[in-house]
Design a protein around this motif. Structure first.
Motif, short mmCIF file in Angstrom:
data_model
loop_
_atom_site.label_atom_id
_atom_site.label_comp_id
_atom_site.label_asym_id
_atom_site.label_seq_id
_atom_site.Cartn_x
_atom_site.Cartn_y
_atom_site.Cartn_z
N ALA A 26 0.83 -1.21 0.00
CA ALA A 26 0.00 0.00 0.00
C ALA A 26 0.86 1.25 0.00
O ALA A 26 0.61 2.21 -0.74
CB ALA A 26 -0.94 -0.01 1.20
N VAL A 27 1.92 1.28 0.82
CA VAL A 27 2.81 2.44 0.88
C VAL A 27 3.50 2.63 -0.46
O VAL A 27 3.58 3.75 -1.00
CB VAL A 27 3.84 2.29 2.02
CG1 VAL A 27 4.93 3.35 1.92
CG2 VAL A 27 3.14 2.38 3.37
N ALA A 28 4.02 1.55 -1.06
CA ALA A 28 4.71 1.64 -2.35
C ALA A 28 3.76 2.11 -3.45
O ALA A 28 4.14 2.93 -4.30
CB ALA A 28 5.31 0.28 -2.72
N PRO A 36 3.71 11.10 0.52
CA PRO A 36 5.02 11.75 0.62
C PRO A 36 6.17 10.88 1.16
O PRO A 36 7.33 11.21 0.97
CB PRO A 36 4.76 12.91 1.59
CG PRO A 36 3.63 12.44 2.44
CD PRO A 36 2.78 11.55 1.56
N VAL A 37 5.87 9.78 1.82
CA VAL A 37 6.92 8.98 2.45
C VAL A 37 7.38 7.86 1.52
O VAL A 37 6.56 7.05 1.07
CB VAL A 37 6.42 8.37 3.79
CG1 VAL A 37 7.50 7.52 4.43
CG2 VAL A 37 5.95 9.46 4.73
N SER A 89 -2.07 23.04 -4.81
CA SER A 89 -2.41 23.78 -3.60
C SER A 89 -2.08 23.03 -2.33
O SER A 89 -1.80 23.65 -1.31
CB SER A 89 -3.88 24.23 -3.59
OG SER A 89 -4.74 23.33 -4.13
N TYR A 90 -2.09 21.71 -2.35
CA TYR A 90 -1.77 20.94 -1.14
C TYR A 90 -0.30 20.53 -1.08
O TYR A 90 0.11 19.76 -0.22
CB TYR A 90 -2.67 19.71 -1.02
CG TYR A 90 -4.06 20.08 -0.55
CD1 TYR A 90 -4.31 20.30 0.80
CD2 TYR A 90 -5.10 20.24 -1.46
CE1 TYR A 90 -5.59 20.66 1.22
CE2 TYR A 90 -6.37 20.60 -1.05
CZ TYR A 90 -6.60 20.81 0.30
OH TYR A 90 -7.86 21.17 0.72
N GLY A 91 0.50 21.04 -2.02
CA GLY A 91 1.94 20.82 -1.97
C GLY A 91 2.38 19.40 -2.25
O GLY A 91 3.46 18.99 -1.81
N ILE A 121 14.57 11.76 -5.69
CA ILE A 121 13.68 12.86 -6.12
C ILE A 121 12.24 12.34 -6.16
O ILE A 121 12.02 11.15 -6.34
CB ILE A 121 14.11 13.46 -7.47
CG1 ILE A 121 14.06 12.42 -8.59
CG2 ILE A 121 15.49 14.07 -7.40
CD1 ILE A 121 14.39 12.97 -9.95
N PRO A 122 11.26 13.23 -5.99
CA PRO A 122 9.86 12.76 -5.90
C PRO A 122 9.39 12.07 -7.18
O PRO A 122 9.18 12.70 -8.21
CB PRO A 122 9.07 14.05 -5.63
CG PRO A 122 10.07 15.02 -5.10
CD PRO A 122 11.38 14.67 -5.74
#
Length: 196
Positions: A26-28, A36-37, A89-91, A121-122
């Motif tokens: 789920a996180v992946a 974000p994590v 808007s929510y970054g 990087i994101p």
């Protein structure tokens, strides 16, 4: 007691739980387009908690991360008009970084996705942008699969090779390592802002 250390210890214990794979997946999945994590933050302690399953955990992270990349692609391709304002808007990511991803796609979409999938990087910027900027779905899947697998299997290989020694090292220097990691994240954030 350090709350981060408590969190780390609870992640170590997660490896023994029957739902550990689902949490990792789920996180992946979510990190590939919205969360974000990075999955590594969970993959490393869970793998240290159960080194014999490190490669299995890495495979789960890789598969679900690519599925999440596809979700990001379809979000960008079909729902961007509805979602763009919310993302900015929510970054979730900045408009500057989003435009920069599009420019990198013009140079070499596969290479841009491969580097984004492997590096810190994101990744979500690139998965969503790939749909908006009409990158081929196959390019996204192959670049993501290679980059994400290399990243997560590298973590698994380190755990497999150093296992208990790595765990002892982290336990001994936990406060120093969290401070260094925080400085790394701040530096990365500043670098992304400057380049954006």
């Amino acid at each position: 007691m350090n709350p981060l250390r408590n969190l780390y210890r609870s992640f170590l214990g997660l490896a023994e739980k029957p739902y550990a794979s689902w949490v990792l997946g789920a996180v992946a999945f979510l990190e590939s387009f919205i969360f974000p994590v990075p999955p590594d933050a969970l993959l490393l302690p869970v793998s240290l908690g159960k080194p014999s399953r490190a490669f299995r955990f890495a495979l789960i992270c890789s598969v679900f991360s690519v599925l999440g990349a596809c979700a990001g692609y379809f979000l960008g391709r079909f729902f961007w008009d509805l979602a763009a304002g919310w993302f900015f808007s929510y970054g979730i990511f900045t408009e500057e970084n989003f435009i920069r991803a599009g420019e990198l796609f013009n140079d070499n979409a596969f290479y841009a996705l491969l580097v984004a999938a492997f590096s810190p990087i994101p990744f979500k910027v690139f998965t969503v942008a790939s749909g908006v900027f009409n990158v081929g779905l196959g390019v996204l899947v192959i670049g993501s699969a290679i980059g994400r697998s290399a990243r997560f299997f590298l973590v698994a290989a380190v755990v497999w090779r150093f296992g208990d020694r790595a765990k002892d090292f982290i336990d001994r220097y936990f406060n120093l390592l969290t401070a260094l990691f925080a400085l790394f994240l701040i530096g990365l954030f500043v670098l992304i802002r400057i380049k954006g």
